[in-house]
Design a protein around this motif. Structure first.
Motif: not given
Length: 557
Positions: A170-195
């Motif tokens: 339920d930790n908002t900051q932690f989830r936000l971090f997860g979303a940020s990591v996911q966005a960077r991973v997708r960028e590196l993979l050349g996929l559409p990303a949403h920071m």
RNA sequence: GCGCCCGUAGCUCAGUGGACAGAGCGGCGGCCUUCUAAGCCGCUGGUCGCCCGUUCGAAUCGGGCCGGGCGCGCCA
């Protein structure tokens, strides 16, 4: 020890005076102090001034009465009444010689005590969110918490060092971090990303993403971009981040006994159980779709939310379950070292504990103030947005572990701390760390040299210490005599910055002795041995002091 | 606005109710054929933010001002 004996004598005098009807009964604890000038004696007692009022006599008159009843003792060479009513004692010089012997015999245990024997204390510190590297701002608690733990161990407590990972679902900051990591991973993979709007944009997240891709492969791109996906990435990112944090802590020389996961309390039901318990106690109510705790009834300024409108639990909910978890582990006392940004939540946690029927006094919250980096007298601006936050790793790489620890520990936690990078980088006499370490290297060097010239250094406790009579020798011995009380005070006050000042002071006292008293002199072997004993004792205490600070004591520089 | 922390030497800070308030850095001047000169010695430097109170005694405790920092979320 001499001071304890002296206290008994004064106590005996007071009781005798009381029995004789000269003074009223006294419940005040007697305290001994060191007079401001050495000529005034070895110990000073203010009991006569404290008792002046109840006795309805002038302080100096009370002092005379006490002295009249003071038992004879070989320990005391001279007693006099001074100033407004201080009783000053000069002791037989043998007491300082005994101190030197005791240091040599007890070695690294000199200065330790058993005041806290049988009690278990937990010190939780740093506990920075696992969403990025440790930086200068949240690193202050590291050396501090570690040194406080060292101090508590030195006075006999059993201590555990714990790091709390705020990684709850339920930790908002932690989830936000997860979303940020996911966005960077997708960028590196050349996929559409949403920071996310308030995402973590630091470059380190890209590094984390690269590491994850290297470890888990391109399949990471298939994880859905939804709440479940964010959390999955948060957990993945946490592993990389915690490895990073542990690594910088290793560089700092801080080792935790326990890494506690907030998430675990959700997974094994402790959070829900705590919530149920609070409902049962009738201290909760529902309003605007949220669950509130009646903290106002327990001293807080306003009631606090435990379950948000969206069903997520707040940090306070976790904090309250966490206290229970700690206490269930058998600690007698819980110390929390928090950053200044958390200061405002202390009353809420305490009130929450009271509401839950837990004694708030088992917890002790220590809030440290901020750290600023300065360079050439100017403050180095730190901005998360501009990526100019200085990481702990960078700082240690720049100035080294010892300097980092010493500087961060050199101020009271209540004070803002200006970390002078320019001074910290200097490997010269201006830098207090080198000044102290130099004293230790010098001591080691003298002992080395002595051995080379044929002096034994392993039986110095048997040296004829009565030969030590030079004022600078006496001053150094006196310093060593006071050390145990200083450790005890520093521990009681949770004040490791005192140790930093003490180490500076001991180094200065030693350097001064070194300047006037030649240690190794083949013409005077007995005096040399006595001085070697003193040098060795000073080395032991300096080493102990630096050990408590977590700063190394080099054999040579 | 409310809360926490700070205000002491030019700068950075010690100082748990006690005797003429301390240290480092800075500044000025001395000391190496002798155990590490990364050192030592001397000099320089202060209305302890201000006012009232408590006390035999206040930098220290209490109250009120003034200045600075940091917080004040159904983020952590």
């Amino acid at each position: 020890m001499a001071d304890a004996q002296l206290l008994e004598l004064i106590d005996a005098a007071l009781r005798a005076a009381c029995d004789a009807g000269d003074l009223p009964a006294c419940e005040t604890g007697i305290r001994l102090e060191q007079p401001p000038q050495p000529e005034m004696g070895d110990f000073s007692c203010n009991i006569a001034m404290v008792m002046a009022k109840p006795a309805q006599k002038a302080p100096r008159e009370v002092a005379e009465i006490i002295l009249r009843h003071l038992p004879q003792c070989a320990l005391i060479d001279n007693v006099e009444i001074a100033g407004p009513g201080f009783i000053n004692f000069r002791l037989s010089p043998t007491w300082l010689q005994e101190v030197v012997r005791e240091v040599l015999v007890r070695g690294e245990r000199y200065g330790h005590s058993d005041e806290g024997a049988g009690k278990r204390v937990q010190v939780e510190f740093i506990s920075a969110n696992p969403v990025g590297p440790l930086h200068v701002g949240n690193a202050r608690g590291g050396p501090y918490g570690d040194a406080v733990a060292n101090l508590l161990e030195a006075v006999g407590y059993e201590v555990e060092r714990e790091y709390l990972l705020n990684d709850g679902p339920d930790n908002t900051q932690f989830r936000l971090f997860g979303a940020s990591v996911q966005a960077r991973v997708r960028e590196l993979l050349g996929l559409p990303a949403h920071m996310p709007e308030d995402g973590y944009r630091g470059d380190y997240v890209i590094d984390y993403a690269r590491e994850l891709l290297a470890a888990h492969g391109e399949g990471l791109g298939e994880i859905a971009e939804d709440e479940d996906g964010f959390f999955e990435f948060a957990i993945l990112g946490e592993e990389v981040c915690v490895a990073d944090i542990r690594d910088s802590l290793e560089m700092l020389g801080v080792e935790f006994d326990s890494w506690f996961s907030e998430r675990a309390m959700f997974e094994d039901g402790e959070i829900d159980a705590k919530l149920d318990e609070l409902w049962g106690r009738g201290v909760l109510y529902q309003q605007d779709g949220a669950v509130w705790l009646r903290t106002t009834e327990f001293g807080d300024e306003e009631d606090r939310v435990l379950v948000r409108q969206n069903g997520a639990k707040t940090y306070l909910m976790s904090d309250l379950a966490y206290v229970d978890n700690k206490l269930a582990r058998g600690f007698d006392h819980l110390i929390y070292v928090w950053g200044p940004d958390h200061a405002a939540q202390v009353p809420s946690v305490k009130a929450g504990m009271a509401a839950a029927g837990v004694d708030p006094d088992v917890t002790e919250f220590i809030v440290h103030q901020i750290v600023r980096l300065t360079e050439g007298g100017r403050v180095v601006r730190m901005s998360k947005r501009q990526g100019t936050i200085v990481s702990l790793r960078e700082l240690i790489e720049d100035v080294g572990r010892d300097v980092t620890r010493f500087f961060l520990l050199s101020r009271s936690v209540d004070s803002h701390l200006d970390f002078d990078l320019e001074l910290a980088r200097k490997e010269s006499e201006e830098n207090p760390v080198y000044y102290v370490q130099y004293a230790h290297a010098r001591i080691s060097s003298i002992l080395r040299e002595a051995r080379q010239r044929g002096f034994a250094t392993d039986d110095l406790a048997e040296a004829d210490l009565s030969l030590l009579a030079h004022p600078d020798e006496l001053r150094l011995m006196r310093w060593l005599a006071d050390y145990p009380a200083e450790v005890s005070d520093a521990a009681a006050q949770r004040a490791p910055h005192r140790l930093a000042h003490l180490s500076r002071d001991l180094a200065a006292t030693f350097h001064q002795f070194y300047g006037t008293c030649r240690v190794i002199d083949e013409e005077a072997p007995e005096l040399s041995r006595a001085r070697l004993a003193l040098v060795s004792a000073a080395g032991i205490v300096l080493r102990n002091l630096l050990g408590l600070l977590g700063v190394s004591a080099p054999e040579q520089m």
